[in-house]
Design a protein around this motif. Structure first.
Motif, PDB file in Angstrom:
ATOM      1  N   ILE A 132       7.698   6.534  -1.456  1.00  0.00           N
ATOM      2  CA  ILE A 132       7.274   5.781  -0.270  1.00  0.00           C
ATOM      3  C   ILE A 132       7.619   4.317  -0.480  1.00  0.00           C
ATOM      4  N   ASP A 133       8.156   3.714   0.576  1.00  0.00           N
ATOM      5  CA  ASP A 133       8.467   2.284   0.514  1.00  0.00           C
ATOM      6  C   ASP A 133       7.183   1.481   0.723  1.00  0.00           C
ATOM      7  N   ALA A 134       6.937   0.508  -0.172  1.00  0.00           N
ATOM      8  CA  ALA A 134       5.711  -0.287  -0.085  1.00  0.00           C
ATOM      9  C   ALA A 134       5.680  -1.112   1.194  1.00  0.00           C
ATOM     10  N   GLY A 135       6.774  -1.699   1.551  1.00  0.00           N
ATOM     11  CA  GLY A 135       6.826  -2.479   2.786  1.00  0.00           C
ATOM     12  C   GLY A 135       6.047  -3.778   2.678  1.00  0.00           C
ATOM     13  N   ASP A 136       4.710  -3.701   2.698  1.00  0.00           N
ATOM     14  CA  ASP A 136       3.876  -4.901   2.681  1.00  0.00           C
ATOM     15  C   ASP A 136       3.373  -5.255   1.289  1.00  0.00           C
ATOM     16  N   CYS A 137       4.038  -4.713   0.257  1.00  0.00           N
ATOM     17  CA  CYS A 137       3.717  -5.037  -1.141  1.00  0.00           C
ATOM     18  C   CYS A 137       2.341  -4.515  -1.574  1.00  0.00           C
ATOM     19  N   THR A 138       1.745  -3.614  -0.798  1.00  0.00           N
ATOM     20  CA  THR A 138       0.475  -3.021  -1.197  1.00  0.00           C
ATOM     21  C   THR A 138       0.683  -1.534  -1.454  1.00  0.00           C
ATOM     22  N   VAL A 139      -0.320  -0.934  -2.067  1.00  0.00           N
ATOM     23  CA  VAL A 139      -0.269   0.490  -2.362  1.00  0.00           C
ATOM     24  C   VAL A 139      -1.141   1.280  -1.388  1.00  0.00           C
ATOM     25  N   GLY A 140      -2.324   0.753  -1.075  1.00  0.00           N
ATOM     26  CA  GLY A 140      -3.262   1.486  -0.241  1.00  0.00           C
ATOM     27  C   GLY A 140      -2.730   1.802   1.140  1.00  0.00           C
ATOM     28  N   GLY A 141      -2.122   0.818   1.797  1.00  0.00           N
ATOM     29  CA  GLY A 141      -1.620   1.016   3.154  1.00  0.00           C
ATOM     30  C   GLY A 141      -0.560   2.104   3.246  1.00  0.00           C
TER      31      GLY A 141
END
Length: 595
Positions: A526-535
């Motif tokens: 999965i691409d992090a996108g927003d630099c978070t893991v939870g989302g």
């Protein structure tokens, strides 16, 4: 302050099973707040009347007599409350039975405010007595207040309980000391010169009705705590009602004598407010000199005020427990520790009192104007509830007249106190009381929705198994990942591993390491996108596996010692915050112990 006791619906214990309070121990254990109020009630009157100079101070006794008349009405009224509500509970119980849920919440809110203010005012007044005896400590007033508050809070969190008999000695010493001061001061034909200093007030020197009303409203702080005995009738020995009524009358007599006596001495010695010295300290020095007797009275005052503050720690957590059981506060307020301490109530009381002490700089006179408003709200609700009680019981005559007259007086005192003290900080209480009621109403509604969702009161359908997928977030190929996948395969066979690709990460290395390991579990990148893991993980779980129950298993290493808990990245907390919002999703934590 009131000691709220839950109603005891079952049969009473025999006298041998529980030794209750007598009149004397009831006075010591339940009326410390009222007794201690003589340390700041008369001073509040003097501080206002000093604005009109010596002529204004000459009216201290008439104002005090008016307060004592109100005290007498309250004592007589609460004798009726004791007889009508032998299970205790005070204004909250009376309002809950006769005036409806919302009015009972107003009573509860006023009790909460009074408990918090009692701690702050008692500690500030005790420290003021200490700094009067030792002026060198005056610059450290606020810090001394906070140290005392932290100490009392810590003792209550540890579950150290007090008994009424333990309060006997300091109560007797304090009351005896005040009575000796009064007698010695009255007998002194040529009083010692008392340095009056400059009055702190700078208002107009004209004596008018507004000034007298303001002094009356300030002095009404001396009436706090007179309802405590009526709230704890079940704690007395048999005959409970008669002993509680006698204790209530004894409290009224002692408090009235002390207030009138001190007011008389204030006029005799022409006492004026002095920065850094309490009125009680000036009166004690004028009557007894600055010898050992002076220090005995001052230390007895400090001790009694500290104990008076401690009584709130027995009352507020119990009240919040009752409110939590009624779904008006979060249920965690009803959870007790192994030492039977309601820690959330204790902590909430300590934090709120600390805020008041810091905001006021530990200044007793800045806190006293806030004190009487909530008290008179509770008084009025109790009296109105008693009027309805007598009407429903078909009882008229002097009982109905007494509580009706008490309701009118206490309501008038509440209005006068609020009006006179509004700009001096009473606006805060006027704002806090409805906010507390609204907050408790909202908590109650929320629990109502939760209970509806839980289906309480109905027989649920038979449980059925549904298709379940176990999602395991993995950050690396490691022993921790093996533990996580092993646990997931033990829960079910449909297991999916997900890896969030953070910016700058070499995903090729991770893919090769996974392929070399070959754990026979499908992997989703999965691409992090927003630099978070939870989302990203939450979106993946939400957008896939429709109609199936999702179990997300989060593995983490449990640090070996307490301070090491700051070392992990706590991405598991971020994951849980996002996943708990999803429907039909279960979050499991697997904690692997570090070596």
């Amino acid at each position: 302050m009131p000691e709220i006791e839950p109603a005891t619906g079952g049969p009473e214990e025999p006298p041998s099973a529980h030794r209750g309070l007598t009149v004397s121990t009831g006075l010591a254990g339940l009326s410390l707040d009222a007794m201690a109020s003589v340390a700041y009630g008369p001073e509040a009157i003097v501080l206002v009347l000093a604005a009109a100079g010596s002529a204004g101070l000459g009216l201290t006794l008439p104002v005090t007599l008016a307060i004592v008349v109100l005290l007498a009405v309250l004592i007589a009224s609460y004798r009726q409350v004791i007889a009508a509500f032998p299970d205790g509970g005070g204004a909250y119980a009376v309002a809950k039975k006769h005036l409806g849920r919302r009015t009972s919440l107003v009573a509860a809110a006023s009790l909460i405010v009074d408990y918090v203010l009692n701690v702050a005012v008692s500690i500030a007044a005790g420290v003021a007595a200490l700094t009067s005896a030792f002026p060198a400590l005056l610059p450290y007033t606020m810090w001394i207040c906070l140290v005392v508050l932290v100490g009392i809070t810590a003792l209550n969190l540890a579950g150290i309980r007090e008994s009424a008999r333990a309060f006997m000695a300091p109560t007797v010493v304090f009351v005896a000391g005040i009575l000796v001061v009064i007698v010695a001061g009255l007998l002194r034909s040529a009083p010692e010169v008392v340095e009056t200093g400059a009055a702190v007030a700078t208002e107009s020197r004209t004596i008018g009705i507004l000034l007298l009303l303001k002094a009356f409203s300030s002095g009404c702080a001396a009436l706090t705590g007179v309802e405590a005995i009526a709230n704890a009738v079940p704690s007395f020995e048999r005959p409970k009602v008669r002993r509680a009524q006698r204790a209530e009358v004894a409290l009224g007599v002692l408090l009235g004598i002390m207030l009138i006596g001190l007011a008389t001495l204030i006029g005799k010695f022409s006492v004026h407010p002095i920065d850094g010295t309490t009125v009680l300290s000036q009166l004690t020095e004028a009557a007894l000199g600055h010898g050992i007797a002076y220090y005995v009275v001052q230390f007895a005052t400090v001790a009694l005020l500290a104990l008076a503050a401690n009584t709130s720690y027995g009352g507020l957590p119990t009240l919040t427990k009752i409110l939590a059981d009624d779904n008006c506060l979060p249920h965690r307020f009803a959870v007790a520790t192994p030492r039977q301490v309601y820690r959330y109530g204790v902590l909430a009381l300590g934090v709120c009192a600390a805020v008041l002490l810091v905001a006021s700089g530990g200044n007793m006179n800045a806190l006293v104007p806030l004190f009487a408003i909530g008290v008179f709200v509770g008084f009025t609700i109790a009296q109105v509830g008693m009027v309805r009680h007598w009407l429903l019981a078909g009882v008229g005559g002097w009982r109905l007249a007494l509580n009706g007259f008490g309701a009118v007086l206490t309501f008038g005192a509440a209005v006068v106190t609020t009006a006179m003290k509004f700009t001096a900080g009473a606006w805060l209480i006027v704002l806090v009381l409805p906010l507390l009621v609204l907050a408790m109403e909202r908590v109650r509604r929320t629990y109502g929705r939760i209970d509806t969702r839980r289906g309480i009161g109905c027989v649920p359908a038979q449980p059925q198994a549904t298709g379940t997928v176990i999602v395991v977030p993995v950050s690396e190929v490691s022993e921790l990942s093996r533990e996580a996948l092993s646990a997931a395969l033990s829960l079910g066979h449909d297991v999916v591993a997900v890896h969030v690709c953070l910016p700058g990460e070499n995903t090729t290395l991770f893919t090769k390491a996974w392929a070399a390991w070959h754990p026979e579990v499908p992997l989703e990148m999965i691409d992090a996108g927003d630099c978070t893991v939870g989302g990203p993980v939450a979106r993946f779980v939400r957008d896939n596996f429709d109609g199936r129950r999702k179990v997300v298993l989060i593995a983490e290493v449990d640090p070996p010692t307490g301070w090491d808990r700051v070392l992990p990245s706590h991405r598991s907390d971020e994951l849980e915050r996002q996943l708990r919002r999803l429907p039909d999703t279960v979050v499991c934590h697997l904690r692997v112990q570090a070596a």
